[in-house]
Design an enzyme around this catalytic site. Sequence first.
Site, PDB file in Angstrom:
ATOM      1  N   LYS A   1      32.550  33.081  47.299  1.00  9.09           N
ATOM      2  CA  LYS A   1      31.415  33.856  46.768  1.00  9.09           C
ATOM      3  C   LYS A   1      31.910  35.012  45.877  1.00  9.09           C
ATOM      4  O   LYS A   1      33.105  35.219  45.745  1.00  9.09           O
ATOM      5  CB  LYS A   1      30.556  34.358  47.929  1.00  9.09           C
ATOM      6  CG  LYS A   1      30.163  33.269  48.951  1.00  9.09           C
ATOM      7  CD  LYS A   1      29.081  32.333  48.435  1.00  9.09           C
ATOM      8  CE  LYS A   1      28.930  31.041  49.220  1.00  9.09           C
ATOM      9  NZ  LYS A   1      28.419  31.150  50.571  1.00  9.09           N
TER      10      LYS A   1
HETATM   11  C1  PLP Z   1      27.847  30.363  51.844  1.00 11.78           C
HETATM   12  C2  PLP Z   1      26.424  30.213  52.123  1.00 11.78           C
HETATM   13  C3  PLP Z   1      25.838  30.550  53.354  1.00 11.78           C
HETATM   14  C4  PLP Z   1      26.629  30.842  54.594  1.00 11.78           C
HETATM   15  O1  PLP Z   1      27.556  31.829  54.482  1.00 11.78           O
HETATM   16  P1  PLP Z   1      28.868  31.813  55.396  1.00 11.78           P
HETATM   17  O2  PLP Z   1      29.436  33.188  55.127  1.00 11.78           O
HETATM   18  O3  PLP Z   1      29.743  30.713  54.905  1.00 11.78           O
HETATM   19  O4  PLP Z   1      28.435  31.648  56.804  1.00 11.78           O
HETATM   20  C5  PLP Z   1      24.461  30.515  53.464  1.00 11.78           C
HETATM   21  N1  PLP Z   1      23.684  30.129  52.448  1.00 11.78           N
HETATM   22  C6  PLP Z   1      24.206  29.761  51.257  1.00 11.78           C
HETATM   23  C7  PLP Z   1      23.286  29.364  50.157  1.00 11.78           C
HETATM   24  C8  PLP Z   1      25.593  29.769  51.064  1.00 11.78           C
HETATM   25  O5  PLP Z   1      26.106  29.371  49.895  1.00 11.78           O
END
Ligand code: PLP
Length: 391
Positions: free
Chosen positions: A191
Site C-alpha cells: 500500500k
Molecule cells: C489490503 C486490503 C485490506 C486489508 O488490509 P490488511 O492490512 O492486509 O489486513 C482490506 N481491504 C482492501 C481493499 C485491501 O486492499
Amino acid sequence: MSEFLPYARQDVDDDDVRSVVEVLRSGWLTQGPAVEAFEEALAHSVGARFAVATCNGTAALHAAYHAAGLGPGQVCLTTPITFAATANAALYLGAGVDFADVDSDTALLDPEATARALGPATRVLAPVHMAGQPADVVALRALADPLGAVVVEDAAHALGAEYFDTAANEWVPVGACRHSHMTVFSFHPVKQVAMGEGGAVTTNDPELRERLLRFRDHGLVRDPRHFEEPDPGPWHREMQSLGMNYRASDLHCALGRSQLRRLPDFVERRRAIAARYDTAFAGHPHVQPLAQRATARSSHHLYVVQLDVDAGVDRRRVVEALHARSIGAHVHYLPVHLHSWYRKERGFAPGAFPAAERYYARALTLPLFPAMSDADVERVIDALLSVLENR
Ligand SMILES: *Cc1c(COP(=O)(O)O)cnc(C)c1O
C-alpha cells in the site's frame, strides 16, 4: 534476465530505518508514545479529528464494523471488486454480507445499483476506493442516511487520494470522513505507506473513537470515571464489552509515521507513472486504462487496465508472457462473491453481479510503485505492447 518487477513494493529509506531503531532503544516496544504520534500524524494528514491505529487493515475493518454496531440480523453492503477482507470482517461479527454491482469502467460501487441493494437490514455501507480512486461517497452517503446506515470507507488503496465536494466547492482528502462515519486504511507493504503490518481507522466522532479504542484492547476500560462496578483499586481495568488484541506496536507505528512524511512524494511519483502509462496506452485498440471520475484524484495504489478479451486477447497468456519477462503482472480482484467459500457457504453464483464479473474478466494490473525507475516503466510498456502484438 532483467530484475523481477513486482506489481507493488515498499520504499524504505535510511530515515525510516532510524525511526524504528530509535524506538527499539527507547524502552517502549508497544503501547508507548510512537502509537499516538502516528495516530496524530495520520489524522492530520487526512484532515480527520481522530485516528486509531491497529495491527492490520483487516483488524481496522473489523473494529470499524463493530463500532458501527454491526451484528447478527444485519447486513454489510459492499462491492464485489475488493479484497475479501472488506466482506469477511462483517462475518466475524455474525452479520450478513451482500454486494451491489460496480461500474465496470471504474470498478467502483455504482450508486444506482447500491440504491437498489440497500434495505432496512443494511447497517453498514462499505464503499471501496478501488486502485486508489475514490468512489462516489457523496452520492453513497445520501443513500445511506435515510436508512440510518453507517458508511465505512475501505480506503486501503487510497491514502493520499482526494475527491471533489461540489456543495463545498473543494477537494477533500480521503480519510477526512466528510461523507462517511469512518475510514479504514491498510499499511501492508504493497500500500501507499508501509508499516510491515498495520492499519487504522479515522473518524470525527469521539464516541466511535472510544468504541474503536476499547475493541482494539480487549474491551477494557481504564478510566475509573467510566467504570460500571465499584473501583477496587489502581490496578483495576474493567472489561465491559468483548474486544480483541488489535493493537499496533510502537515499532510499526514509528515506521508508519516516518513513511507518512514521504506520502506526498510517493503519491506524486505514483501519479507520474500512471500518467506515463495512460499516454502509452491511449488509443490502443486492445488496452484501456481504468476510467477516472472527473471528481476524483486517485493516489494510484494499482495501475489497472482492461484488456479487450472480446477481440480475442487471452488474459492468462498475457500474464504468463509478462511473467516470463520478469514483470509481475497481477489481477485485482476475483469478485468476492465468486470465491469458493462465498459460493459454498453463502450460495453466490456467477452472474449475480455482471458488471463486476465483466470488469474482472478484462482486468490486468501492471507494476506501479514509487521506487520504479522511468526505465522500469518503459520496460513494462514495451513488454505489454509487444505481447499484445505477438499474441
Ligand atoms: C489490503 C486490503 C485490506 C486489508 O488490509 P490488511 O492490512 O492486509 O489486513 C482490506 N481491504 C482492501 C481493499 C485491501 O486492499
